[in-house]
Design an enzyme around this catalytic site. Sequence first.
Site, PDB file in Angstrom:
ATOM      1  CG  LEU A  79      -2.162  -0.872   1.294  1.00  0.00           C
ATOM      2  CD1 LEU A  79      -2.128  -1.917   2.455  1.00  0.00           C
ATOM      3  CD2 LEU A  79      -3.565  -0.021   0.950  1.00  0.00           C
ATOM      4  CB  THR A 130      -6.010   4.296  -7.408  1.00  0.00           C
ATOM      5  OG1 THR A 130      -7.015   5.313  -8.000  1.00  0.00           O
ATOM      6  CG2 THR A 130      -4.655   4.552  -8.564  1.00  0.00           C
ATOM      7  CG  ASP A 131     -11.210   4.788  -9.480  1.00  0.00           C
ATOM      8  OD1 ASP A 131     -10.184   5.365  -8.803  1.00  0.00           O
ATOM      9  OD2 ASP A 131     -12.326   4.737  -9.206  1.00  0.00           O
ATOM     10  CD  GLU A 132      -6.978   9.039  -8.988  1.00  0.00           C
ATOM     11  OE1 GLU A 132      -6.375  10.108  -9.516  1.00  0.00           O
ATOM     12  OE2 GLU A 132      -7.195   9.165  -7.596  1.00  0.00           O
ATOM     13  CE1 TYR A 155      -1.558   7.763  -6.456  1.00  0.00           C
ATOM     14  CE2 TYR A 155      -3.619   8.311  -7.547  1.00  0.00           C
ATOM     15  CZ  TYR A 155      -2.832   7.552  -6.598  1.00  0.00           C
ATOM     16  OH  TYR A 155      -3.588   6.479  -5.719  1.00  0.00           O
ATOM     17  CE  LYS A 159      -0.919   3.139  -6.505  1.00  0.00           C
ATOM     18  NZ  LYS A 159      -0.243   2.020  -5.687  1.00  0.00           N
ATOM     19  N   PRO A 210     -13.652  24.887  -0.566  1.00  0.00           N
ATOM     20  CG  PRO A 210     -11.561  24.034  -0.629  1.00  0.00           C
ATOM     21  CD  PRO A 210     -12.525  24.374   0.376  1.00  0.00           C
ATOM     22  CE1 TYR A 212      -9.115  22.425  -6.106  1.00  0.00           C
ATOM     23  CE2 TYR A 212      -8.719  19.762  -6.765  1.00  0.00           C
ATOM     24  CZ  TYR A 212      -8.328  20.974  -6.053  1.00  0.00           C
ATOM     25  OH  TYR A 212      -7.276  21.173  -5.196  1.00  0.00           O
TER      26      TYR A 212
END
Length: 346
Positions: A79, A130-132, A155, A159, A210, A212
Amino acid sequence: MTLLITGGAGFIGSAVVRLAVSRGMRVVNLDALTYAACLDNVAEAAKSPLYSFEQADICDRAALDKIFEKHKPTAVMHLAAESHVDRSIDGPGAFMETNVMGTFHLLEAARAHWTTQGKPDDFRFHHVSTDEVFGSLGATGQFTETTPYDPRSPYSASKASSDHLVRAWAETYGLPVVMTNCSNNYGPYHFPEKLVPVIILNALAGKDLPIYGDGSNVRDWLYVEDHADALLTVLDKGELNRSYNIGGENERTNLQLVETLCAILDEKRPKNEGSYADQITYVTDRPGHDARYAIDPNRIRNELGWRPSVTVEEGLERTVEWYLNNAAWYEALQNRDGVGERLGKG
């Protein structure tokens, strides 16, 4: 089982440590204790004789070899990672070093250990991603385990690279691996630079909340304790050399998520006047901000019988309650590098 968890003092890693120890597993927590790590996250688990801690960087191969020799883990759950997209925009080098080269060194240390031990059939290297890595979805569709990779940030690119390394080590060297790709996590012990803790803590401090762009970006929200349970399920039951997407089945726009948090805070700690939603403000969007992520959970549900236990509303209520009762935890972290600052403007 002796489970070596890298990044076990971080947000998701500490949830796995706590759950694994509570289930009677012997756990070795390997963490470099960088800015987002906190040993208070595992304070209760650390009282158990089942728990051990090793401070080391996964890029330090010599240190890894010593730890493998000392503890002789029967499984590794990886991780440890740089994970904040905004920080990756400002300083991508650290993400390449930790997420790519760190994974390489860990794979090599694990392979050497596995070979020395006679290549036992029950050894597992569980890589958590990650799903990103899949990029951005339109208004419809979901990510499956076979969705082509299309990372859009430093990032997610780092990954994606680490995922490819793990698959290559499985194919080339026969290292027994399982992989998971998760959706956005939230919950207790979340380092105060990500959306959910930022909104909670800014609201309590009377600061702007905030959001985005126009707040229309969609994420699938996964409660971190559900994720920890899913990870241990995959480690125990997952098919060798197979990947599993882990989702919360809770898609919400960022604006919807923030409005839900404000409503919970209005109920649990009401302001003298007005709503916390009055503090919402819209800021310039992040460069390359993915429009939507959504997980197709059918493989893990059908093959392993796992699905999330809480809705996002239930999980957010638990999360808000935790932060309201643990001010000392987050106050100790608010002076760390970058906390409270707008990062990733590009």
